[in-house]
Design a protein around this motif. Structure first.
Motif, PDB file in Angstrom:
ATOM      1  N   PHE A 225       0.825  -1.207   0.000  1.00 29.18           N
ATOM      2  CA  PHE A 225       0.000   0.000   0.000  1.00 29.18           C
ATOM      3  C   PHE A 225       0.860   1.259   0.000  1.00 29.18           C
ATOM      4  N   TYR A 226       0.235   2.353  -0.445  1.00 29.38           N
ATOM      5  CA  TYR A 226       0.880   3.665  -0.497  1.00 29.38           C
ATOM      6  C   TYR A 226       0.514   4.465   0.748  1.00 29.38           C
ATOM      7  N   VAL A 227       1.444   5.323   1.174  1.00 30.85           N
ATOM      8  CA  VAL A 227       1.163   6.220   2.288  1.00 30.85           C
ATOM      9  C   VAL A 227       1.853   7.557   2.014  1.00 30.85           C
ATOM     10  N   ASP A 228       1.177   8.637   2.412  1.00 32.90           N
ATOM     11  CA  ASP A 228       1.748   9.977   2.260  1.00 32.90           C
ATOM     12  C   ASP A 228       2.851  10.170   3.288  1.00 32.90           C
ATOM     13  N   ILE A 229       3.925  10.795   2.903  1.00 31.26           N
ATOM     14  CA  ILE A 229       5.063  10.996   3.802  1.00 31.26           C
ATOM     15  C   ILE A 229       4.650  11.739   5.075  1.00 31.26           C
ATOM     16  N   GLU A 230       3.658  12.607   4.949  1.00 31.06           N
ATOM     17  CA  GLU A 230       3.207  13.357   6.119  1.00 31.06           C
ATOM     18  C   GLU A 230       2.411  12.500   7.101  1.00 31.06           C
TER      19      GLU A 230
ATOM     20  N   ILE B 259      -2.247  -2.409   9.594  1.00 26.41           N
ATOM     21  CA  ILE B 259      -3.066  -3.600   9.308  1.00 26.41           C
ATOM     22  C   ILE B 259      -4.247  -3.234   8.410  1.00 26.41           C
ATOM     23  N   ALA B 260      -4.892  -2.112   8.744  1.00 27.78           N
ATOM     24  CA  ALA B 260      -6.065  -1.693   7.965  1.00 27.78           C
ATOM     25  C   ALA B 260      -5.681  -1.289   6.549  1.00 27.78           C
ATOM     26  N   ARG B 261      -4.592  -0.513   6.407  1.00 24.90           N
ATOM     27  CA  ARG B 261      -4.195  -0.047   5.081  1.00 24.90           C
ATOM     28  C   ARG B 261      -3.717  -1.194   4.203  1.00 24.90           C
ATOM     29  N   ALA B 262      -3.099  -2.202   4.795  1.00 23.37           N
ATOM     30  CA  ALA B 262      -2.630  -3.371   4.040  1.00 23.37           C
ATOM     31  C   ALA B 262      -3.729  -4.417   3.885  1.00 23.37           C
ATOM     32  N   ASP B 263      -4.870  -4.184   4.565  1.00 22.35           N
ATOM     33  CA  ASP B 263      -5.964  -5.159   4.580  1.00 22.35           C
ATOM     34  C   ASP B 263      -5.423  -6.533   4.984  1.00 22.35           C
ATOM     35  N   ALA B 264      -4.563  -6.535   5.996  1.00 26.46           N
ATOM     36  CA  ALA B 264      -3.935  -7.775   6.466  1.00 26.46           C
ATOM     37  C   ALA B 264      -4.923  -8.583   7.290  1.00 26.46           C
TER      38      ALA B 264
ATOM     39  N   VAL C 276       6.178   4.895   0.391  1.00 26.96           N
ATOM     40  CA  VAL C 276       6.019   6.247   0.901  1.00 26.96           C
ATOM     41  C   VAL C 276       6.160   7.238  -0.248  1.00 26.96           C
ATOM     42  N   VAL C 277       5.136   8.074  -0.414  1.00 26.88           N
ATOM     43  CA  VAL C 277       5.119   9.029  -1.527  1.00 26.88           C
ATOM     44  C   VAL C 277       4.799  10.424  -1.000  1.00 26.88           C
ATOM     45  N   ASP C 278       5.138  11.407  -1.796  1.00 25.69           N
ATOM     46  CA  ASP C 278       4.715  12.772  -1.509  1.00 25.69           C
ATOM     47  C   ASP C 278       3.389  12.968  -2.228  1.00 25.69           C
ATOM     48  N   GLN C 279       2.310  12.587  -1.549  1.00 20.50           N
ATOM     49  CA  GLN C 279       1.003  12.519  -2.197  1.00 20.50           C
ATOM     50  C   GLN C 279       0.470  13.907  -2.539  1.00 20.50           C
ATOM     51  N   LYS C 280       0.106  14.091  -3.788  1.00 22.15           N
ATOM     52  CA  LYS C 280      -0.472  15.357  -4.222  1.00 22.15           C
ATOM     53  C   LYS C 280      -1.997  15.298  -4.078  1.00 22.15           C
TER      54      LYS C 280
ATOM     55  N   PHE D 196      -5.152   7.583  -3.273  1.00 21.62           N
ATOM     56  CA  PHE D 196      -3.912   6.868  -3.557  1.00 21.62           C
ATOM     57  C   PHE D 196      -4.144   5.747  -4.562  1.00 21.62           C
ATOM     58  N   ASN D 197      -3.109   5.435  -5.349  1.00 15.37           N
ATOM     59  CA  ASN D 197      -3.104   4.158  -6.062  1.00 15.37           C
ATOM     60  C   ASN D 197      -3.154   3.048  -5.020  1.00 15.37           C
ATOM     61  N   PHE D 198      -3.660   1.893  -5.411  1.00 12.19           N
ATOM     62  CA  PHE D 198      -3.739   0.808  -4.419  1.00 12.19           C
ATOM     63  C   PHE D 198      -3.681  -0.552  -5.105  1.00 12.19           C
ATOM     64  N   PHE D 199      -3.449  -1.600  -4.289  1.00  9.35           N
ATOM     65  CA  PHE D 199      -3.327  -2.975  -4.758  1.00  9.35           C
ATOM     66  C   PHE D 199      -4.458  -3.805  -4.161  1.00  9.35           C
TER      67      PHE D 199
END
Length: 525
Positions: free
Chosen positions: A344-349, A360-365, A410-414, A428-431
């Protein structure tokens, strides 16, 4: 002189096969009124008419007719007659005998019958037609014969159940005026059922708007059109621009991030409301003179006026990639336990604020036992995440030691900023795996969650903005690959009826008077 209440419906409840079709109807109908029951199919208007006519019995409640409870009175003893959409004329009888049928049943003298039939023929404009075969008449003429047959019995009330539905448009319009003329001339109460708003506005003294077995509003055509009580009525009668807003205080309403003067009062401070502005009440003016501005999206010529669609608030849109990957569960060698997770993607901030539950939630683990699909807990998370752009490994582990490792990117999400709409949107893009998409029971909601799609007001980051999702794949037949998903806020388009010439793509100003803004209670569904 005080008007007399002729019919009183009191708490009428009717149920069919476990479905309540009338939910406690209370309504007064006055003597000599032309009343229209207006609403879509299934709203209960015909059921209410049939209860009054004696063809159905209410489960609860009372029908008071001329100060008498008529619940036990059979249809033929009630002082009313009904005209149906199918006229049910007798094909083997001529026009005279069709009209005279009820009078002959009452054993009236021939002289009286002659006088009454000829008077009816004159009333409906068919003098000289008494010997004609009804099967040779046009639909409009047959309709008039059906009305005359009902009126000749001199009922106190005439019930009309969508009687113009079988006629073509031109004839239907002619008959609207004819029906109103007949009602005014005979001076009795007409109760008319239709789903056609034009018929209701043209003929009625009073309109009763119904929805799902309940009355939404009762009023004159002018009251219903100019002062609708809610969004449903506004949209059902005439063409409307319905806008969500906030009643700041008495005589002050806010929409499109502007505060406007209005004539409404009695709402709570900062109450959420709906606002209606009719298309004909909006004027197109030079850009600098507009109370609001917008871009003309389309123009349709409607004869004496143009219908322009003007976008006053553009929607805000973000497109992301959904990477659909093959199913990648990790299976234990020693038991039927399985574990899965996604990159998964996450904003650097956001990195500093992420805890284990967020990851866990963001990875849907998740982990589970294949034998009974029961979930097992993820007891340990290890990662090397830093507040720097790049890819990092995260490992999820169950109590039995089964693990799966994935990437955190980790991205600098616009985010997309929309100054005119005072809002911004981010996603975000996602898998996702094929099975996760196929097994989703609320895909729109899940897509927003997976993409962490959010919208907010630029003037107040804590004020959320509703996000809508759009995609062009079939979730039932999804395959591995990259798919585009669009998240957007709802823009505002206003319909304007104008005689001015405007072109598509033109920037224009829009203005309206204070009294053209009508504030309504927010409607619950």
């Amino acid at each position: 002189m005080e008007e007399k209440v002729l019919i009183k419906f009191r708490n009428i409840i009717k149920e069919f096969d476990g479905t309540i079709v009338l939910k406690g109807i209370n309504l007064d109908i006055y003597e000599n009124e032309f009343v229209t029951l207006l609403g879509p199919s299934g709203c209960g208007k015909t059921t209410l008419l049939r209860i009054l006519g004696g063809f159905l019995e209410a489960d609860e409640g009372a029908v008071i007719f001329d100060n008498e409870d008529i619940k036990e009175l059979p249809p033929y003893k009630r002082e009313l007659n009904t005209v149906f959409q199918k006229y049910a004329l007798f094909p083997h009888m001529n026009v005279y005998d069709n009209i005279a049928f009820g009078l002959k049943i009452k054993k009236m003298s021939k002289d009286v019958i002659d006088q009454k039939v000829l008077r009816m023929l004159k009333l409906i404009g068919l003098e000289g037609f008494e010997n004609k075969n009804v099967t040779t008449l046009s639909g409009g003429q047959q309709q008039r014969i059906a009305i005359a047959r009902a009126l000749v019995n001199e009922p106190k009330v005439l019930l009309l159940d969508e009687p113009l539905g079988a006629l073509d448009l031109k004839l239907r319009k002619e008959m609207q005026y004819e029906l109103k003329r007949i009602q005014q001339e005979v001076g009795i109460t007409f109760i008319y059922v239709t789903h056609d708003q034009e018929e209701a506005l043209t003929m009625s003294d009073k309109i009763v708007i119904m929805k799902s077995g309940e009355i939404q509003q009762v009023g004159t055509p002018q009251e219903i059109y100019n002062e609708p009580v809610n969004k449903y009525v506004a949209n059902f009668i005439g063409e409307s621009n319905v806008i969500s807003g906030t009643m700041i205080e008495d005589y002050k309403v806010k929409f499109d991030d502007q505060i406007f003067d209005c004539v409404d009062f009695g709402f709570k401070p900062n109450e959420k409301v709906d606002i209606v502005i009719r298309p004909e009440d909006i004027d197109i003016v030079p850009l600098e003179q507009g109370k609001i501005t917008g871009e003309v999206l389309s123009v349709l010529f409607k004869g004496v006026w143009n219908e322009a669609m003007v976008e006053t608030v553009p929607g805000t849109t973000v497109k992301v990639n959904m990477n659909v990957i093959k199913n990648h569960d990790v299976e234990s060698e020693y038991s039927d336990e399985r574990i899965s997770a996604n990159d998964f993607y996450v904003d650097i901030e956001e990195v500093a604020s992420l805890d284990d539950n967020d990851i866990i939630a963001r990875a849907d683990a998740q982990a589970w036992k294949e034998s009974d699909d029961s979930y097992t807990s993820i007891s340990k998370i290890e990662h090397n995440l830093e507040e720097k752009l790049g890819e990092y490994t995260v490992t999820f582990q169950t109590a039995s030691g089964l693990t799966v490792s994935r990437k955190i990117i980790v991205v600098d999400q616009k985010f997309v900023k929309n100054e005119k709409a005072n809002e911004a949107v981010s996603a975000f893009n996602f898998f996702k795996t094929v099975d996760e998409i196929k097994e989703s029971v609320a895909l729109d909601t899940d897509l927003k969650t997976w993409a962490n799609a959010i919208g907010w007001k630029l003037s107040n980051e804590d004020e959320a903005v509703d996000i809508y999702v759009d995609y062009d794949f079939d979730p039932e037949n999804i395959q591995e690959g990259i798919y585009q998903v669009t998240f957007s806020t709802e823009g505002r388009e206003l319909k304007v009826h104008t005689t001015d010439y405007v072109e598509e793509g033109q920037e224009v100003g829009l203005t309206f008077e204070v009294e053209d803004i009508h504030v309504m209670e927010k409607m619950g569904f």
